[in-house]
Design a protein around this motif. Sequence first.
Motif, PDB file in Angstrom:
ATOM      1  N   LEU A   1      36.218  38.168  45.578  1.00 17.85           N
ATOM      2  CA  LEU A   1      36.393  36.812  46.083  1.00 17.85           C
ATOM      3  C   LEU A   1      35.669  35.805  45.190  1.00 17.85           C
TER       4      LEU A   1
ATOM      5  N   ARG B   1      37.276  40.407  54.719  1.00 24.84           N
ATOM      6  CA  ARG B   1      38.208  39.813  53.770  1.00 24.84           C
ATOM      7  C   ARG B   1      39.228  38.902  54.464  1.00 24.84           C
TER       8      ARG B   1
ATOM      9  N   VAL C   1      35.237  42.536  49.585  1.00 25.71           N
ATOM     10  CA  VAL C   1      35.106  41.113  49.234  1.00 25.71           C
ATOM     11  C   VAL C   1      34.592  40.912  47.808  1.00 25.71           C
TER      12      VAL C   1
END
Length: 264
Positions: free
Chosen positions: A108, A89, A105
């Motif tokens: 994202l 991350r 993640v």
Amino acid sequence: MRRLGGRGLLLGLAAAAAAAAAARWMGWWGGRAGLRLFVPEELARYRGGPGDPGLYLALLGRVYDVSSGRRHYEPGAHYSGFAGRDASRAFVTGDYSEAGLVDHVADLSFSEVLTLQNWLSFYEKNYEFVGRVIGRFYGEDGLPTPELTQVEAMISRGSEAGRRALEEKQTFPPCNAEWSSSRGSRLWCSPESGGVSRDWIGVPRKLYKPGAKEPHCVCVRTTGPPSDQSPGLPADTNRGDLDHPSLGEYTGCPPLAITCSFPL
């Protein structure tokens, strides 16, 4: 007559690059005989300090020996927080705190996941791949978890979005723009505006995109057939892309002027 070779070549190369990246990406996740698997506690020993067995870091579950870049990752170095763990991350967020040096993640964006892919390519090219971390991205059998499969899907969708954005930029290159307190603003087109080299100049137009709050200025080709055959567009015109439904003229600017000035 308009030449399509340059633009076609660019898009072809972009498509080939995206396909190659996707194939490489898929290969990275496949099984490999004799692959070393780490548990997080074992990987944490590889921080490059006195008595440590090595200097490793992990990205999306893949472990790399970064000993050759020791000055970047050893204790006290700027990126020392990445050593001995998977801090995927932080490669995107730049948050090097303990709370930010994590492997989560899932939330994202497409562009952020593509940034992770770029970093993964960097490590594949510059450092030795030594194994995988059991946990978020790989199971105890060394095979991808559903979360890694989700990341892979986002990479594929992001790559396709990037290809479409490149194609749009070739068709509608961004305008040049300037502003001054004495003269106001000016928008204009040139053979290389927007960083797109071409054999035409174009005229400034507003490009409206779904979901965008404001249109942005693009240069539009004024001769030859349209770049695509959208519904309702005649195919035999010599007006380039001027009739594209997502375009609008700038008030007060002559329709075929290559420069639009807006005094204060």
